[in-house]
Design a protein around this motif. Structure first.
Motif, PDB file in Angstrom:
ATOM      1  N   LEU A 178       6.865   5.638  15.485  1.00 54.39           N
ATOM      2  CA  LEU A 178       7.424   4.824  16.563  1.00 54.39           C
ATOM      3  C   LEU A 178       8.935   4.947  16.497  1.00 54.39           C
ATOM      4  CD1 LEU A 178       5.384   1.466  16.386  1.00 54.39           C
ATOM      5  CD2 LEU A 178       4.900   3.517  17.728  1.00 54.39           C
ATOM      6  N   TYR A 179       9.553   5.355  17.605  1.00 59.14           N
ATOM      7  CA  TYR A 179      11.004   5.514  17.628  1.00 59.14           C
ATOM      8  C   TYR A 179      11.546   4.966  18.945  1.00 59.14           C
ATOM      9  CZ  TYR A 179      15.655   7.593  17.503  1.00 59.14           C
ATOM     10  OH  TYR A 179      17.010   7.776  17.527  1.00 59.14           O
ATOM     11  N   ARG A 180      12.642   4.236  18.856  1.00 58.35           N
ATOM     12  CA  ARG A 180      13.125   3.482  20.020  1.00 58.35           C
ATOM     13  C   ARG A 180      13.820   4.333  21.081  1.00 58.35           C
ATOM     14  NH1 ARG A 180      18.519   0.277  18.006  1.00 58.35           N
ATOM     15  NH2 ARG A 180      19.458   1.968  16.817  1.00 58.35           N
ATOM     16  N   ARG A 181      14.217   5.549  20.716  1.00 63.09           N
ATOM     17  CA  ARG A 181      14.826   6.442  21.703  1.00 63.09           C
ATOM     18  C   ARG A 181      13.881   7.617  21.981  1.00 63.09           C
ATOM     19  NH1 ARG A 181      19.712   4.400  19.237  1.00 63.09           N
ATOM     20  NH2 ARG A 181      21.214   3.780  20.848  1.00 63.09           N
ATOM     21  N   ASP A 182      14.423   8.728  22.485  1.00 62.05           N
ATOM     22  CA  ASP A 182      13.573   9.877  22.793  1.00 62.05           C
ATOM     23  C   ASP A 182      13.808  11.004  21.796  1.00 62.05           C
ATOM     24  OD1 ASP A 182      16.055  10.811  23.514  1.00 62.05           O
ATOM     25  OD2 ASP A 182      15.593  11.092  25.640  1.00 62.05           O
ATOM     26  N   GLU A 183      13.107  12.105  22.017  1.00 61.50           N
ATOM     27  CA  GLU A 183      13.190  13.252  21.118  1.00 61.50           C
ATOM     28  C   GLU A 183      14.614  13.759  20.966  1.00 61.50           C
ATOM     29  OE1 GLU A 183      11.925  17.976  21.303  1.00 61.50           O
ATOM     30  OE2 GLU A 183      10.794  16.514  22.452  1.00 61.50           O
ATOM     31  N   ASN A 184      15.349  13.833  22.057  1.00 61.68           N
ATOM     32  CA  ASN A 184      16.708  14.386  22.015  1.00 61.68           C
ATOM     33  C   ASN A 184      17.687  13.506  21.259  1.00 61.68           C
ATOM     34  OD1 ASN A 184      15.938  16.619  23.561  1.00 61.68           O
ATOM     35  ND2 ASN A 184      16.293  15.519  25.483  1.00 61.68           N
ATOM     36  N   ASN A 185      17.341  12.236  21.074  1.00 61.71           N
ATOM     37  CA  ASN A 185      18.239  11.309  20.383  1.00 61.71           C
ATOM     38  C   ASN A 185      17.831  11.025  18.947  1.00 61.71           C
ATOM     39  OD1 ASN A 185      20.436   9.951  22.255  1.00 61.71           O
ATOM     40  ND2 ASN A 185      18.631  10.315  23.526  1.00 61.71           N
ATOM     41  N   MET A 186      16.813  11.706  18.469  1.00 61.55           N
ATOM     42  CA  MET A 186      16.399  11.483  17.081  1.00 61.55           C
ATOM     43  C   MET A 186      17.494  11.956  16.135  1.00 61.55           C
ATOM     44  SD  MET A 186      12.386  12.584  17.213  1.00 61.55           S
ATOM     45  CE  MET A 186      11.939  11.825  15.671  1.00 61.55           C
ATOM     46  N   VAL A 217       1.306  15.141  13.405  1.00 62.84           N
ATOM     47  CA  VAL A 217       1.918  13.827  13.620  1.00 62.84           C
ATOM     48  C   VAL A 217       2.075  13.567  15.121  1.00 62.84           C
ATOM     49  CG1 VAL A 217       3.984  12.420  13.210  1.00 62.84           C
ATOM     50  CG2 VAL A 217       3.118  13.947  11.411  1.00 62.84           C
ATOM     51  N   GLU A 218       1.777  12.332  15.537  1.00 60.37           N
ATOM     52  CA  GLU A 218       1.980  11.913  16.915  1.00 60.37           C
ATOM     53  C   GLU A 218       3.292  11.124  17.014  1.00 60.37           C
ATOM     54  OE1 GLU A 218      -1.428   9.974  18.699  1.00 60.37           O
ATOM     55  OE2 GLU A 218      -2.722  10.858  17.155  1.00 60.37           O
ATOM     56  N   PHE A 219       3.918  11.202  18.187  1.00 58.59           N
ATOM     57  CA  PHE A 219       5.198  10.509  18.395  1.00 58.59           C
ATOM     58  C   PHE A 219       5.090   9.554  19.573  1.00 58.59           C
ATOM     59  CE2 PHE A 219       6.294  14.033  15.791  1.00 58.59           C
ATOM     60  CZ  PHE A 219       7.428  13.663  15.080  1.00 58.59           C
ATOM     61  N   GLU A 220       5.474   8.324  19.317  1.00 55.51           N
ATOM     62  CA  GLU A 220       5.529   7.296  20.359  1.00 55.51           C
ATOM     63  C   GLU A 220       7.002   6.951  20.560  1.00 55.51           C
ATOM     64  OE1 GLU A 220       3.761   5.326  23.177  1.00 55.51           O
ATOM     65  OE2 GLU A 220       2.334   5.508  21.516  1.00 55.51           O
ATOM     66  N   PHE A 221       7.605   7.566  21.589  1.00 57.89           N
ATOM     67  CA  PHE A 221       9.020   7.336  21.865  1.00 57.89           C
ATOM     68  C   PHE A 221       9.211   6.074  22.709  1.00 57.89           C
ATOM     69  CE2 PHE A 221       8.973  12.051  21.240  1.00 57.89           C
ATOM     70  CZ  PHE A 221       9.776  12.074  20.111  1.00 57.89           C
ATOM     71  N   PHE A 222      10.459   5.629  22.763  1.00 60.58           N
ATOM     72  CA  PHE A 222      10.832   4.432  23.529  1.00 60.58           C
ATOM     73  C   PHE A 222       9.988   3.233  23.090  1.00 60.58           C
ATOM     74  CE2 PHE A 222      11.918   7.980  26.405  1.00 60.58           C
ATOM     75  CZ  PHE A 222      13.294   7.760  26.475  1.00 60.58           C
TER      76      PHE A 222
END
Length: 460
Positions: free
Chosen positions: A310-318, A333-338
């Motif tokens: 879980l990440y609060r921004r998007d892929e480009n802002n990691m 691994v799955e990614f849940e952005f925003f």
């Protein structure tokens, strides 16, 4: 040189995902001479090399690339070690896509030089040929105590030993290396690489004191009386909190506790942290940096059935390295952005999931990065058996800092002057305890520059 028109960028071979998730061995295969030489020959030898300028250590990158292309591996080895305390480690763990390779001239249409892989090759090939880092053979009669054996401490020790100082290093853990040993998993940095470098330092005269926490097993006063100078490389090891309900519940872990416990298990050493059973379980990691990637990729290797970030921004802002993001996705691994955590969902005191808000990006902040705001009424729940928080680290604050009135920033970092000297004379500091949690290469830089300052002060 300048063969970029004839030779395409070729990354090191990578073990297939289904194979590599079965163990903790490194996933990249080092270049052979036949692979490294043509890749190095692609360098255009810029007059004002952006790669050199972007590297925090200002490594002599074009120079050692040229020597590799000429198969002068001895001089490449010496040039690589001139500015870096452990090039074979930096080649493996540096986020080159954000640093040297990210500023390579050839990025515009041709693909950057594979600087990190060639840096690793230089040391591995050199040591295979019997080359060794050079250290002083005569003592200058001065002694330095180093507290903490992470990258800052090992870097300081390296450059002090090169000048003939007596160096003793005090580490509270059972093994030296700090986050290199217990924070970075073996699939990125095999521990034999660190052990080999430590062997070289001890052969050069470094005296290691393991299981010695200053302020407990040994007093800071004893160091002040027994050494001409002290370097503090105590890191940033206090996990940042999410400050949400339920984060201390059973089934919730900090990234550093999780990674350390796994590595101790892999070493066959007992840990005070009770490891969760991950086989067949669902795991959620909160965060988007390289440590978060280390956690999810570790969970995959531990047999977790479903692993999600879980990440609060998007892929480009990691904030982490793009290659680590790619590796994690390849491994399942799955990614849940925003997504920003709101609370841990509990059942009978145990975590069963995490409720999060949806977020969105809006105006730029003072650093030029888009602000992240919560979308009200957007709550959703992700079920999880284990939740790992990877939100960064705060500096350690051992009691001797306050007892000796060593000045600190309000956020806990040690204050140093332009020579890395603290408010207590002849006590220096660098790395994460001064910067806050940061890159390995910046800790290595601090150790090097602090060593230079110590040398100048004690020898004139």
């Amino acid at each position: 040189m300048q063969n970029f028109l004839q030779v395409e960028r070729s990354n090191p071979k990578k073990r297939q995902a289904l194979e590599r998730v079965k163990d903790y061995s490194e996933i990249y295969q080092p270049y052979s001479s036949d692979e490294a030489t043509p890749q190095a020959s692609r360098c255009v030898q810029c007059g004002d090399p952006y790669c050199h300028n972007k590297c925090p250590l200002h490594n002599f990158i074009p120079q050692w690339l040229k020597k590799v292309s000429e198969k002068d591996f001895r001089l490449a080895f010496e040039l690589s070690h001139a500015t870096s305390p452990f090039p074979e480690i930096m080649g493996r763990v540096c986020p080159q896509d954000r640093l040297c390779e990210g500023d390579c001239t050839l990025n515009d249409g041709y693909g950057a030089i594979t600087i990190g892989a060639i840096e690793t090759f230089i040391s591995e090939k050199g040591m295979e040929l019997g080359y060794k880092p050079k250290f002083a053979t005569k003592s200058v009669g001065k002694s330095v105590a180093i507290v903490g054996s992470g990258p800052a401490g090992l870097s300081a020790a390296t450059f002090l030993l090169r000048e003939g100082f007596k160096v003793e290093l005090f580490e509270r853990q059972d093994r030296a290396g700090g986050l290199l040993t217990y924070g970075i998993p073996g699939f990125k940095l095999e521990k034999s690489v660190i052990e080999r470098r430590l062997d070289q330092l001890t052969q050069a005269g470094l005296k290691l004191h393991l299981g010695k926490e200053i302020g407990k097993e040994m007093s800071f006063e004893k160091l002040l009386k027994g050494f001409d100078a002290i370097f503090l490389g105590i890191g940033a090891t206090a996990p940042k909190k999410a400050r949400i309900s339920g984060e201390e519940a059973e089934g919730c872990y900090s990234a550093i506790d999780f990674l350390t416990a796994i590595q101790k298990r892999n070493f066959g050493v007992e840990s005070s942290i009770l490891l969760p059973e991950l086989k067949g379980k669902s795991v959620v990691v909160v965060g988007g940096g390289d440590t978060a990637m280390d956690c999810v990729r570790t969970a995959i290797r531990e047999g977790a059935e479903e692993v999600k970030i879980l990440y609060r921004r998007d892929e480009n802002n990691m904030p982490g390295s793009h290659k680590e993001y790619v590796n994690a996705k390849e491994e399942g691994v799955e990614f849940e952005f925003f997504a920003a955590p709101k609370q841990v969902i509990l059942r009978e005191g145990k975590a069963t999931g995490i409720e999060s808000y949806r977020t969105e990006l809006c105006d730029m902040d003072e650093k030029g990065r888009q602000k992240c705001v919560v979308v009200e009424g957007s709550e959703f729940v992700v079920e999880a058996d284990v939740i790992i928080f990877s939100l960064g680290f705060d500096p350690a604050r051992p009691s001797f800092l306050e007892q000796h009135q060593i000045a600190l920033h309000p956020w806990g970092g040690i204050i140093v002057d332009n020579s890395y000297e603290t408010s207590l004379p002849n006590v220096f500091a660098g790395g994460d305890c001064y910067r806050g949690a940061d890159l390995v290469v910046n800790a290595a830089l601090d150790g090097r520059e602090a060593a230079k300052a110590i040398i100048k002060k004690l020898l004139g």
